[in-house]
Design a protein around this motif. Structure first.
Motif, PDB file in Angstrom:
ATOM      1  N   ASP A  59      27.896  27.065  38.185  1.00 11.82           N
ATOM      2  CA  ASP A  59      27.099  27.815  39.148  1.00 11.82           C
ATOM      3  C   ASP A  59      25.992  28.575  38.409  1.00 11.82           C
ATOM      4  O   ASP A  59      26.162  28.945  37.248  1.00 11.82           O
ATOM      5  N   GLY A  60      24.906  28.819  39.104  1.00 14.77           N
ATOM      6  CA  GLY A  60      23.849  29.615  38.487  1.00 14.77           C
ATOM      7  C   GLY A  60      22.471  29.196  38.947  1.00 14.77           C
ATOM      8  O   GLY A  60      22.305  28.472  39.938  1.00 14.77           O
ATOM      9  N   LEU A  61      21.478  29.673  38.237  1.00 10.05           N
ATOM     10  CA  LEU A  61      20.085  29.414  38.575  1.00 10.05           C
ATOM     11  C   LEU A  61      19.704  27.971  38.242  1.00 10.05           C
ATOM     12  O   LEU A  61      19.935  27.507  37.124  1.00 10.05           O
ATOM     13  N   ILE A  62      19.140  27.267  39.214  1.00 13.17           N
ATOM     14  CA  ILE A  62      18.613  25.921  38.968  1.00 13.17           C
ATOM     15  C   ILE A  62      17.169  26.018  38.486  1.00 13.17           C
ATOM     16  O   ILE A  62      16.787  25.434  37.484  1.00 13.17           O
ATOM     17  N   ARG A  63      16.363  26.792  39.221  1.00 16.47           N
ATOM     18  CA  ARG A  63      14.965  26.952  38.829  1.00 16.47           C
ATOM     19  C   ARG A  63      14.393  28.225  39.447  1.00 16.47           C
ATOM     20  O   ARG A  63      14.739  28.589  40.562  1.00 16.47           O
ATOM     21  N   ARG A  64      13.519  28.867  38.697  1.00 16.23           N
ATOM     22  CA  ARG A  64      12.766  30.033  39.179  1.00 16.23           C
ATOM     23  C   ARG A  64      11.326  29.585  39.406  1.00 16.23           C
ATOM     24  O   ARG A  64      10.686  29.046  38.492  1.00 16.23           O
ATOM     25  N   TYR A  65      10.831  29.758  40.615  1.00 13.71           N
ATOM     26  CA  TYR A  65       9.475  29.340  40.975  1.00 13.71           C
ATOM     27  C   TYR A  65       8.569  30.570  40.977  1.00 13.71           C
ATOM     28  O   TYR A  65       8.894  31.582  41.594  1.00 13.71           O
ATOM     29  N   GLU A  66       7.418  30.463  40.304  1.00 11.07           N
ATOM     30  CA  GLU A  66       6.571  31.635  40.102  1.00 11.07           C
ATOM     31  C   GLU A  66       5.136  31.423  40.594  1.00 11.07           C
ATOM     32  O   GLU A  66       4.188  31.891  39.975  1.00 11.07           O
TER      33      GLU A  66
END
Length: 355
Positions: free
Chosen positions: A305-312
């Protein structure tokens, strides 16, 4: 795949998916909230083939749009909340036909004075009780009867829920159950008895900003907090959270939503201007025929589990995000500066789920 970008040219706080589009096209409704300016509802369409967003319609709206909610029974019916004109007001509108340059048709509504509304946070169409609308403001849940044939909203009941309610969500599995978050509290209410059913104090370190039910797992909700964390809860066992995810946002998470098809996917947005895509497989519903994810081992072990992608792509606080109504892999977000960005689940994650 590159994102689609669209500018409303005015401050915006809310976006919602519109159903009824196919062939790799996705429609969303965006409301603007510019102060002392003419505001609008924008119907925009994202094409997967070109990654472009086209504006299909712009309808003038008389006041700032602080909240909007599209009817699941009829996507042309839209409920908006405006706080700019004192008192605030809920208005039910019919969107013009696609391509038609007609104004919004007001079907009904209610003023803040009539219903004692203060700063509406969520307007919820009850899919288990058609004709029922549940509105959460900063202090109470208001249940309205808006049965067909009478678009005027008739208040049926009110429940005081707390001092600073920030969001509410209807239980899709059980009739008359709604969860609210206020300050650090998570509460679930039974609208039939007007009583508290479940309660958790200290759900987050700081305030809780949003709550969302898992569409496929009864009694399971996620909360989003000012501590930049997502927490997953079983309402029947609130002594501790099932899972907590962090590391994607650096400030408040103000909105988080389960994917309606694949509930291990969650999208969130916040005041750090980021949009984050998360994997929460350990608390998701099991795929058909699968016994338990704990039984996997070796190369076939599921990813953590966790972050797949951070979009900026945003540069301002992002107050709203949602999944597309016509596809499981597309999601949209809107920032306060009016920039709308449409993104897709990475192909690697998509095929990990499908294969």
């Amino acid at each position: 795949a590159r994102p689609g970008v669209y500018y409303c040219r005015q401050a915006s706080r809310c976006i919602a998916p519109l159903a009824g589009v196919e062939d790799g096209r996705h429609r969303f409704l965006v409301g603007t909230c510019a102060v002392q300016q003419r505001n609008e509802l924008h119907v925009i369409e994202f094409s997967e083939d070109t990654s472009e967003i086209v504006c299909r319609q712009v309808a003038p709206h008389p006041e700032e749009v602080w909240n909007l909610s599209v009817s699941p029974a009829d996507p042309s019916h839209v409920l908006t909340y405006s706080a700019g004109g004192s008192p605030g007001a809920l208005n039910l509108y019919r969107l013009p036909e696609a391509g038609e340059s007609a104004p919004l048709e007001r079907l009904g509504g209610i003023s803040g004075n009539e219903a004692q509304l203060s700063a509406v946070k969520s307007a919820l169409w009850d899919t288990l009780r058609p004709g029922t609308l549940v509105v959460a403001d900063s202090e109470a849940l208001h249940v309205f009867d808006c049965a067909s044939g009478s678009p005027q909203l008739q208040e049926a009941s009110t429940i005081q829920v707390g001092q600073r309610c920030s969001a509410a969500c209807l239980d899709p599995h059980h009739v008359g159950q709604v969860s609210t978050v206020d300050e650090t509290h998570l509460k679930t209410w039974d609208l039939r008895s007007n009583k508290l059913a479940f309660r958790r104090d200290g759900a987050h370190l700081f305030g809780v900003r949003d709550v969302d039910y898992n569409p496929n797992v009864p009694y399971q909700v996620l909360t989003a907090g000012e501590d930049a964390a997502l927490r997953f809860w079983d309402l029947r066992k609130l002594d501790r959270s099932l899972r907590s995810l962090s590391g994607g946002h650096h400030h408040w998470i103000v909105r988080a939503r389960h994917n309606g098809h694949h509930d291990q996917l969650v999208v969130s947005c916040g005041t750090d201007s980021a949009v984050c895509l998360w994997r929460a497989a350990s608390v998701a519903s099991l795929p058909l025929g699968e016994e338990s994810s704990a039984g996997h081992s070796g190369a076939g072990a599921p990813p953590p589990d966790g972050l797949i992608r951070r979009y900026e792509e945003h540069e301002d606080s992002c107050y709203s995000c949602c999944w597309s109504a016509s596809d499981a892999w597309v999601f949209a977000s809107v920032a306060y500066d009016g920039r709308v960005v449409v993104n897709r689940v990475p192909g690697e994650e998509k095929y990990r789920i499908l294969l």
